[in-house]
Structures are given as C-alpha cells and as structure tokens.
Design a protein around this motif. Structure first.
Motif, mmCIF file in Angstrom:
data_model
loop_
_atom_site.group_PDB
_atom_site.id
_atom_site.type_symbol
_atom_site.label_atom_id
_atom_site.label_comp_id
_atom_site.label_asym_id
_atom_site.label_seq_id
_atom_site.Cartn_x
_atom_site.Cartn_y
_atom_site.Cartn_z
ATOM 1 N N GLN A 288 -0.978 -4.865 21.965
ATOM 2 C CA GLN A 288 -2.169 -4.152 21.513
ATOM 3 C C GLN A 288 -1.789 -2.952 20.644
ATOM 4 O O GLN A 288 -2.437 -2.675 19.631
ATOM 5 C CB GLN A 288 -2.987 -3.702 22.720
ATOM 6 N N ASN A 289 -0.744 -2.234 21.054
ATOM 7 C CA ASN A 289 -0.262 -1.114 20.239
ATOM 8 C C ASN A 289 0.224 -1.589 18.874
ATOM 9 O O ASN A 289 -0.016 -0.949 17.850
ATOM 10 C CB ASN A 289 0.870 -0.390 20.963
ATOM 11 N N GLU A 290 0.915 -2.718 18.879
ATOM 12 C CA GLU A 290 1.425 -3.269 17.617
ATOM 13 C C GLU A 290 0.280 -3.654 16.688
ATOM 14 O O GLU A 290 0.317 -3.374 15.485
ATOM 15 C CB GLU A 290 2.307 -4.476 17.903
ATOM 16 N N ARG A 291 -0.749 -4.280 17.256
ATOM 17 C CA ARG A 291 -1.893 -4.677 16.441
ATOM 18 C C ARG A 291 -2.631 -3.455 15.909
ATOM 19 O O ARG A 291 -3.119 -3.443 14.768
ATOM 20 C CB ARG A 291 -2.831 -5.559 17.266
ATOM 21 N N ALA A 292 -2.721 -2.390 16.731
ATOM 22 C CA ALA A 292 -3.376 -1.159 16.283
ATOM 23 C C ALA A 292 -2.590 -0.516 15.148
ATOM 24 O O ALA A 292 -3.171 -0.048 14.148
ATOM 25 C CB ALA A 292 -3.513 -0.183 17.451
ATOM 26 N N ALA A 293 -1.242 -0.505 15.276
ATOM 27 C CA ALA A 293 -0.401 0.135 14.252
ATOM 28 C C ALA A 293 -0.485 -0.596 12.915
ATOM 29 O O ALA A 293 -0.305 0.023 11.859
ATOM 30 C CB ALA A 293 1.043 0.192 14.739
ATOM 31 N N LYS A 294 -0.758 -1.898 12.959
ATOM 32 C CA LYS A 294 -0.861 -2.660 11.715
ATOM 33 C C LYS A 294 -2.047 -2.205 10.861
ATOM 34 O O LYS A 294 -2.090 -2.447 9.658
ATOM 35 C CB LYS A 294 -0.981 -4.156 12.020
ATOM 36 N N TYR A 295 -3.020 -1.572 11.511
ATOM 37 C CA TYR A 295 -4.181 -1.061 10.772
ATOM 38 C C TYR A 295 -3.975 0.389 10.347
ATOM 39 O O TYR A 295 -4.912 1.023 9.849
ATOM 40 C CB TYR A 295 -5.440 -1.173 11.638
#
Length: 425
Positions: A288-295
C-alpha cells in the motif's frame, strides 16, 4: 537599474515561472526515489523476519502420498530397486484454522494449523507392465510412504488404518527429501482393493500444496481465511469465498494429469502438477505504501499547479524557494506514512500523515498568499486529492477505471480555471 528591472521582469514571465516550477518538480523526483527505496528495504526486512518466524512454526505445506513402495530385484543390474504405486481412490479433506499472528518487533506473520483427513483405497500393484517376475518381488517388505516438507511441524504422531490393521509411521529422509514411512506390510496374501484412512495434524504458513496422485482424487478444503488464491496445475471444481472464510473442492481424474499410477526405480518430482491454495494478504502495508508513493509525482505536480493558478489569477508573486518547501512537505508525507504504518494500520497512518501535511501546507500558504480563502481552497484541494488516491489504493479491480475518470475530471477543472490566463505575459 534598467537591467535589474529587465531581469525581474524576465523571472516574472509566466512561461519562465512554469519552467522553473516544472524543474523543481523534477528535482523532487530524487527524494521520491529514496522514499521508494526505503519502502523496498523495509519490505525486504519484513519478508526476512516473516521467513525466520514461520520457519519455526511451519513453512508452506506440501503433501505427496500415500504411496505403496515395494522393493524388487533387477536381474539386469543385479540390484535392489523400488516400485511405487499410487492410490486408486484418494480423498483429502483439509480444515485449516488461522492462528494468532506471530509477532517479532513490529512485524507479524500469518500462520495456520491444518488437519488432513486422508481416505481412499489401493488396487493390486501391477508389475506385469515391466515384465518383473513375482519371484523377484519382495512383497513382505512393502511400506507406505508420505512425502512432506514439514516434518518438524507435525503436531501429533501419524498412523494409518490399513484394511483391518493399524500402521505407525516414522520420519525418514532420502537426500533432501523428507517423508514418513510405515512399518513393513506383507502384501503377498493381501486382498485388494485395500482401503486406508489417516489423520495428519500439522502447522503451516503461506500455502498448502497437494499432488493429486489418485486415479480419482477428491479434495475438500475449508478455512476461516477470507483471502485465498487458488493456484497450481488445476483450478477448483467449485469455490465459495466469504468474509468468514472459504471452501473449495477439486475432482481430478488420472486423465487430467500426465503421469501414470505406477513408477519404477525412482519416485518422480511431481510438484508442478500440485493443487495449491495460498493464504495471501491481498495488499500488505508495504504494498500500500508503494502504491501511494507511485502517485507522489502526481500529487506534487497537481499541488504546484493549484499554487501556480492561484498565483497567476490573483497576481500574487511566489518565490521558487517557496515551491521547493511545499514540495519537500509533500515528500515528507510518504516518510511519515511508512513510519506510522509500521506501528498502526495503513488507514490510520494515511489519515495522520495526510492531516499533518495538509495543515502545514495550508498554514504556510496562508502566510505567503495572505488570504484565508486561498489557504482554505488549497486545504480542500489537497484533502480531496489525498482522499482520491486513498480510494484508488484500496481498489483492485476498478483502480484503473476510477483513476482514469478522476484524472480526466481534474484535467477538465484545470482547463476551465486556466482558460482566461494570458500566457504571453
């Protein structure tokens, strides 16, 4: 004096401002990359800790058996070989119970206990296909074997009802293969088919894999885990997944897999033909953190765009350094998110980090833009943006659809508010 005015006028040019703001946004990609590397590092550390803890409880469970093993004499090489015979009917009824997660420091490992109820029957072993005379077969030295990779995680002794007899099993190993083997059984006067039944209690984690070696194999698996992933060689015949758990069934015939019921000399590795159920966490905290950082770049770009539009429409000048400070605050959101998530849930961490960043940027914008309405608009815009990204992160099947619609709406809004800007000034 004139040169100074020209220089000031040059930096106040709309196109120059856009270029400088874009350059700052690109520079901020560097700390965003560091954030993503930090997420990867923490995620890898979690995997290492989970692997260490689950290794003590029990790893992924693999079951290959039961199998009749009969020694025979090979006249050509004058050596003792083994023949392996698979069941005619094989029924596996598996019940798993997810246990309290194992904890080490801030990391948790999902583990389960499993009960295998194995039933079925064997037809008479057939040596005629390999032209082995009965006199060369050691019928009284037959054994039943069950291969598994998790002997240390067995919770109880293993026995089997074999016809009217009770067989006890002992652990054994052959090179790197662990298995259970029974007492000797004498098949010289046995009347086939012979039925069998056994119960195996074992601890495990991650997954359960069963090789369908029966001529007809029936598998029923029940669990209180509500997020299974059905992989392996053959998909379930039926499945029912709810918030309380799942139940899945398989029926596999010998026509469905490319190996025979008799194996001579060596027992082949048939793992690639196994039926597998994984007990997965759909999206863990680091995913979830990785997906958030992609934005991250999207958040920085849109925030800068809001400030640029306000600056341009209100004729308020902002220094490049102020954009840089706002960008750093936006990057800090992700480090706060990672740190808080490791001690709380992702949702809680997202709210705390989001509120902190929105408050800081809003107060900062109140100071530099000098009007409450601008600060309120920025706070509202950032809150809506973070909420939008949170929704996308939680979605799986519809993330692309919702994200595309949202971005189209944002683009439409930007085009509307920027339609009267005189870009040549």
């Amino acid at each position: 004096m004139e040169n100074q005015e020209k220089q000031t006028s040059f930096f106040q040019n709309t196109s120059v401002k856009m270029f400088l703001i874009g350059f700052i946004a690109l520079v901020l990609l560097i700390p965003l990359v560091f954030v993503q590397n930090l997420i990867d590092e923490r995620s890898q550390r979690q995997k290492e800790v989970v692997s260490e803890t689950t290794d003590k409880w029990g790893n992924a469970i693999e079951l290959y058996g039961p199998i009749i093993r009969i020694p025979y004499k090979d006249n050509l090489s004058n050596t003792l070989n083994y023949a392996y015979f698979f069941p005619n009917q094989l029924k596996n009824s598996i019940t798993t119970q997810m246990e309290k997660p194992l904890e080490r420091s801030i990391y948790k490992s999902n583990v389960f206990s499993a009960v295998f109820q194995i039933k079925g029957n064997f037809s008479a072993p057939n040596f005629a296909k390999n032209s082995i005379p009965t006199s060369d077969i050691y019928w009284n030295k037959a054994k039943i074997i069950i291969q598994t990779n998790n002997l240390k995680s067995l919770k109880d002794s293993v026995s089997m009802k074999w016809g009217s007899y009770q067989l006890n099993f002992e652990p054994s190993t052959n090179n790197t293969v662990e298995y259970l083997e029974s007492d000797y059984i004498d098949l010289s006067k046995a009347v086939f088919p012979i039925s069998f039944s056994s119960t195996i209690k074992i601890n495990g984690s991650e997954s359960i894999s069963i090789i369908p070696i029966g001529k007809t194999t029936n598998i029923v698996m029940k669990s209180n885990w509500n997020s299974p992933s059905f992989n392996g060689f053959i998909a379930p015949t039926s499945r029912n997944v709810s918030a309380k758990g799942f139940e899945a069934t398989w029926k596999i015939l010998h026509f469905n897999r490319p190996f025979t019921q008799e194996q001579f000399k060596t027992l082949p590795d048939l793992k690639k033909y196994s039926v597998q159920t994984q007990f997965i966490t759909p999206v863990d905290q680091y995913q979830q953190n990785e997906r958030a950082a992609k934005y991250g770049f999207l958040v920085i770009g849109l925030t800068f765009l809001v400030f640029f539009l306000i600056q341009t429409l209100s004729k308020i000048n902002m220094h490049v350094f102020q954009y840089f400070m706002i960008g750093i605050a936006l990057v800090m959101f992700y480090t706060l998110l990672i740190a808080i998530t490791e001690h709380s849930s992702f949702s809680t961490a997202y709210i705390i980090a989001g509120v902190a960043v929105v408050v800081v940027i809003s107060l900062y914008s109140r100071s530099i833009l000098q009007q409450k309405k601008f600060a309120l608009f920025i706070a509202t815009s950032l809150t809506a943006l973070y909420a939008f990204i949170y929704v996308i992160i939680q979605l799986e099947d519809y993330a692309l659809l919702v994200g595309s619609i949202g971005l189209f709406a944002i683009l439409s809004a930007v085009m509307y508010f920027s339609r009267k800007i005189e870009w040549n000034k």
